[in-house]
Each structure stands twice: as structure tokens, then as C-alpha cells.
Design a protein around this motif. Sequence first.
Motif, PDB file in Angstrom:
ATOM      1  N   VAL B 170       0.843  -1.198   0.000  1.00 30.19           N
ATOM      2  CA  VAL B 170       0.000   0.000   0.000  1.00 30.19           C
ATOM      3  C   VAL B 170       0.880   1.252   0.000  1.00 30.19           C
ATOM      4  N   ILE B 171       1.941   1.232   0.821  1.00 27.76           N
ATOM      5  CA  ILE B 171       2.844   2.385   0.859  1.00 27.76           C
ATOM      6  C   ILE B 171       3.486   2.585  -0.517  1.00 27.76           C
ATOM      7  N   VAL B 172       3.890   1.476  -1.153  1.00 25.58           N
ATOM      8  CA  VAL B 172       4.519   1.583  -2.476  1.00 25.58           C
ATOM      9  C   VAL B 172       3.551   2.221  -3.467  1.00 25.58           C
ATOM     10  N   ILE B 173       2.288   1.798  -3.429  1.00 27.65           N
ATOM     11  CA  ILE B 173       1.295   2.390  -4.336  1.00 27.65           C
ATOM     12  C   ILE B 173       1.123   3.880  -4.020  1.00 27.65           C
ATOM     13  N   LEU B 174       1.009   4.212  -2.731  1.00 27.11           N
ATOM     14  CA  LEU B 174       0.772   5.607  -2.353  1.00 27.11           C
ATOM     15  C   LEU B 174       1.953   6.499  -2.752  1.00 27.11           C
ATOM     16  N   VAL B 175       3.172   6.009  -2.504  1.00 29.02           N
ATOM     17  CA  VAL B 175       4.343   6.818  -2.870  1.00 29.02           C
ATOM     18  C   VAL B 175       4.397   7.012  -4.384  1.00 29.02           C
ATOM     19  N   THR B 176       4.090   5.938  -5.133  1.00 27.09           N
ATOM     20  CA  THR B 176       4.100   6.046  -6.600  1.00 27.09           C
ATOM     21  C   THR B 176       3.076   7.077  -7.063  1.00 27.09           C
ATOM     22  N   LEU B 177       1.864   6.994  -6.517  1.00 23.77           N
ATOM     23  CA  LEU B 177       0.817   7.937  -6.926  1.00 23.77           C
ATOM     24  C   LEU B 177       1.190   9.360  -6.535  1.00 23.77           C
ATOM     25  N   MET B 178       1.744   9.504  -5.325  1.00 26.20           N
ATOM     26  CA  MET B 178       2.125  10.846  -4.881  1.00 26.20           C
ATOM     27  C   MET B 178       3.191  11.426  -5.803  1.00 26.20           C
ATOM     28  N   ALA B 179       4.181  10.596  -6.163  1.00 22.20           N
ATOM     29  CA  ALA B 179       5.255  11.092  -7.027  1.00 22.20           C
ATOM     30  C   ALA B 179       4.692  11.491  -8.388  1.00 22.20           C
ATOM     31  N   ILE B 180       3.791  10.654  -8.930  1.00 23.28           N
ATOM     32  CA  ILE B 180       3.221  10.993 -10.243  1.00 23.28           C
ATOM     33  C   ILE B 180       2.425  12.294 -10.151  1.00 23.28           C
ATOM     34  N   PHE B 181       1.691  12.442  -9.057  1.00 25.61           N
ATOM     35  CA  PHE B 181       0.930  13.681  -8.868  1.00 25.61           C
ATOM     36  C   PHE B 181       1.869  14.885  -8.774  1.00 25.61           C
ATOM     37  N   MET B 182       2.971  14.715  -8.022  1.00 27.88           N
ATOM     38  CA  MET B 182       3.919  15.822  -7.877  1.00 27.88           C
ATOM     39  C   MET B 182       4.585  16.160  -9.214  1.00 27.88           C
TER      40      MET B 182
END
Lengths: 189, 410
Positions: B170-182
Motif C-alpha cells: 500500500v505504501i509503495v502504491i501511495l508513494v508512486t501515486l504521490m510522485a506521479i501527482f507531484m
Amino acid sequence: MSTTTPPIKKESTLKRLFSRPGKPYINSYLGGVLLGIVLFISYFITGNGLGASGGLSRYVAFVEDLVAPDHVNRVPYLISMAGGDLNALDNWIVMVSTGVILGGFVSGLINGRAKFETNKGPNISNRTRWIVAFFGGMLFTFGARMARGCTSGQALSGGATLSAGSWVVMFAIFGGAYALAYFVRKLWN
Amino acid sequence: MIPFPLSLEPMFGKLIAYLIFLAIGFLFGFVLESAGFNHSPTLAAQFYFKDLRVFKVFFTAIVVAMLLIFGASAIGLLDYNLIWVNPTYLWSGIVGGLIMGVGFILGGFCPGTSLVALATFKIDGIFFVLGGLFGVFAFSEVVDKITYFYNGSYFGRVTLMDIFDLPVGVIVILVTLMAIFMLWGGEKLEQKFGDKAPEPKARYIGAGVFVLLAVVIAILGQPTTEDRWEMLAPEKQPLLEQRTYQIAPPELLHTMHEHKLNLVMIDVRDEADYNIFHLLDAEHIPLDEVSDHIHDFIAMPPNTVFVVMSNDETAATEAWKIMTAESVPNVYILDGGINNWLTFYGTPYEEDFCAGEKETAADEELRYDFTIALGAGCPAAFPDPEKFEYEFEPKIQLELKRAPSSGGCG
């Protein structure tokens, strides 16, 4: 790309090597993917991430140990690196930092970007840029030692391994820089 | 056994190990230069939203490395327990980070990028490195004055998974999504404040691949202690049955007096039994808490030998399996447990407080019926080796330590 006459060929090869027009840098996302792969290789093979400031601090400890060994043997922080008969340079991170210099040099050379120049904002003199760069470097490594790692060792490496503390450091670095950016905009714009 | 990371120096010798580190540094420097990190105005431009090249490279790299690390870990190739995860020092990290931020915007570099700038003869980079060397020196001179601050707020190996109490996937997914958003937001800002050419369309495919990988990692999950034991069992179970890891009480006593080894004794019994009698310096860690200490165990020096003990062997063997599966090196079991120890080393002193041996003791029950709780305050807790002469077959042998003991900027 002018042709040269045979007698001065050797000199001009060197000259050409350093005065070619620099090729543009690679695409940012491609660069990110490559950097990520290098970081992964490092963890995969060695169990360690990348770092830079650790190497610098060992270079300094090494010189201090040459100049003032007694002093080094009294400061606990230095003892762990260069105390007694320890060689401050006998550490893997020194190899990584040295490799960074070599790799940067080779890439710059191949792509015609290795040349003496001062890069700065348009509204300051070279001398101002140099002085500010010196102080910036001083603060940066001071902070890096305090936080036990810089952008490479903490933010990048610790970020990828999901260390909570490293994410805090990362946000502090970017936070500090963004917070001050407006006030020093003359330096860069 | 999970094959990576390698134990470079013991496997290949120092020279090869150092050449590998040099090569990794070389690649690092090569990529930094290729990505434009030797050009200070580009580095600074990210803080004015004009050119977010550095920001993009940085967050893309974090996501790529994270996906590869946890992907390799999910399929049992890389042992996450054995890679260096920066320990958390909260306040020195925050203050140090803020100081670094100031140095970043003033100097236009960070240490790694300044080395690349120096290597390509950027004079501002050379000044930054000189200042950097001075900053390192200055810190080593003042650190003694701020040791409480520098070493305080230490939390050990804490990950985002621990903070948010979420599984790795879940953390890996969240970090990936956050990075893409940033990155997406960064491009918008760049278009507003700068005049950058648009990025190629292929980046959408890249973002899709990242999310897909993150989801796959979440579905695969990370190997549990049981999974890790399954991987080891074919090799270790026969050795365990041949009693390779069960050391007799005399060997433990001998090891207590072997000062070249860092002996860590772990008593996994319940508190009551521990209070009645335990070996001097044995740490009390109940069986169900052993997993919480894995990272502390792994971080111990390479000459550490762990000996786990319970009243008999069942619980100690369970603890041994957990620790061995989680890649803690050099773990041994006290042969016959505390009951056996007391048979070997009980003295008249203990007999005074003992109503006798129980006729029938269940497995993992203390066989001796003590009338008071002796703790470690009796001779049997730390027997005098000169009073007992037992032969034993030595079994302890040190394995090569694989986990790095210091991080990138140590």
C-alpha cells in the motif's frame, strides 16, 4: 568541426575535446529512471545506498589526521573515522565518492560539457557567485553531517527504502530551500 | 536463502569489493552529469518553478529504485532486512535538513552534484566543494557540544510502513501515486513560470508502468516470516534435526567467558519463570515479541552470537526459527533449556530454595519447584567455570555478516 593541420594535431585534439559544443542533457525522466536503476543496483549488490557527503567528511578526516593526528585522536567524532591507526580513506563510501568524480568527468568529457566556466544567475558577478557557493557548500555539508546524510544518502537512498526519517529529512531540505528561495531570488534570476 | 545483497568483502576480498563500490560511484556520477546536475542554475531553477528537471529526475529515481527494491524483495531475490535503511533521528534530521535547504538555494548544489560539477571544471562547483570540506571540518569540531541534540530523538529503523501502519504494498502504491501527482503538478508549474518544451508523450506510458508495478508488488506482498522459513527449511531443518544449533550448557558457559564474542542471551519464557530463575545478563524477550527486535539484532556487530533459551527447547526452537528466517546470523539454542542448565549447574545454594523436582513436568514447564524467585541472584545464574569440568563438542561458528553496518553518509 574545423579540420586542423598535422603539426599541431595533438594539441588541438585536446583542445577540441574540451571546447566542443556541449551536447544537451538527457531527458529528465530518462535520467530519473537511470538514476533509480543505479541506486537499485547499489542496494541489490552491496546492501548500501548511494552517498556523497560521507566521502567528503572522510577526505577531511584523512587530511586532519596527517596534519594534526593528536587532535583527531581527541575528538570522538573523528576517532571513529581516523583515530589511532585507522585510515579515514579505507571505507567503501570513499570509493563511491571518488567514483562519482570519475564518472562525472567521463560523462562531461564525452558530451563536451567538461569546461572551465562559472554558472550563475544573470544579475550577479562571478565573484559573488563563488563566495555564495562557498558558503552554500559549507552550510550544506554542515547540515548533512548533522542529519547523517545529504540529498544522496538520506533523501534519495532513504527515500527509496522508505525510511521514515529520510522522508522527514527530504521534506526539510526542500522545505528549507523553497522557504528561502524568494529572499535570495536575485542570486538566480 | 535469499541471495542478495551479497557480502562483498568476505566473498571477493577488499580490492574487488572496493572496485565494485568505485564502479557504482562511477555510474552514479555518470548519470548525475548526464542528467544535468552539474549545472547550478538548473538546480536552483526548481526552487522558482522555472525548470523542474532536478525535481523530476529525483522523484522518478526514488520511485524506480523503490519499485525495483520491493519488487525484488517480493519475489525473494533481495533481503530487505539486510539492506541499510537509514535510522531515524528526528530533530537532528529536521534541523540538518533545513540547514541543507539553505545551503542548497545559496550554493546551487548538493554534495553529490558539486562533485560532478567539480569533475567537469565548473568553478562555482569547485568553490562549493571547498566550502563543503570546510563545513565538514566545522561540524566535526562542534559536534561534541551538541551530542544530546545530535544523538537524541533516535527511533532506530523506522519505515513509512511503521508510521502509517500499512503494508509495504500500500505504501509503495501511495508513494508512486504521490510522485506521479507531484511530477504532474511540477509540469503545470513549469509551464506557468518557465518556458520549457513539453515532455514526450512516452511519459504517460512510463507512469502507467509504475502504477502497474506498484499494484503487482502490493498483490504479491512481501515474504512473511513463515515464507522465509519455507525458503530456508530444506537447508536448515535437517541441520536442526542433527542438533547443529543446539549448544550444550558447558559450551554456553564457556562462551560467557569468551570475551572476543559478543554473547547475547535471549530468554523467551514468560515473566514468572524468568523471575524465578534466569541466567545472568539474559535478556527477557517473550516469544511473541522476538519479531519486534529483528532489526536491533541484525544491527549488532559481526562477532555477535545469539543464544535463545526456554525451559525446554520447543519455544527456543520457535524463536530460533523466527530469527534465522529473518536473517539474524549466528543464532543458537540452549540444549535442553533452563531445566538442563540447572541439572548441570545447580548448586546447594539453589537446593535450599528448591522443594524438589516435579515428578511429571509438561513440555516447557520449569521442572524445579523453587520456593522463592531467585532471578539471577544465585550461583547457577553465572557459574564459576573452575568448579565445573565438563567436556563439550563445540558447535558455535561465526557466519559471514551480510548486512551493512553503516549507511551512505556514515
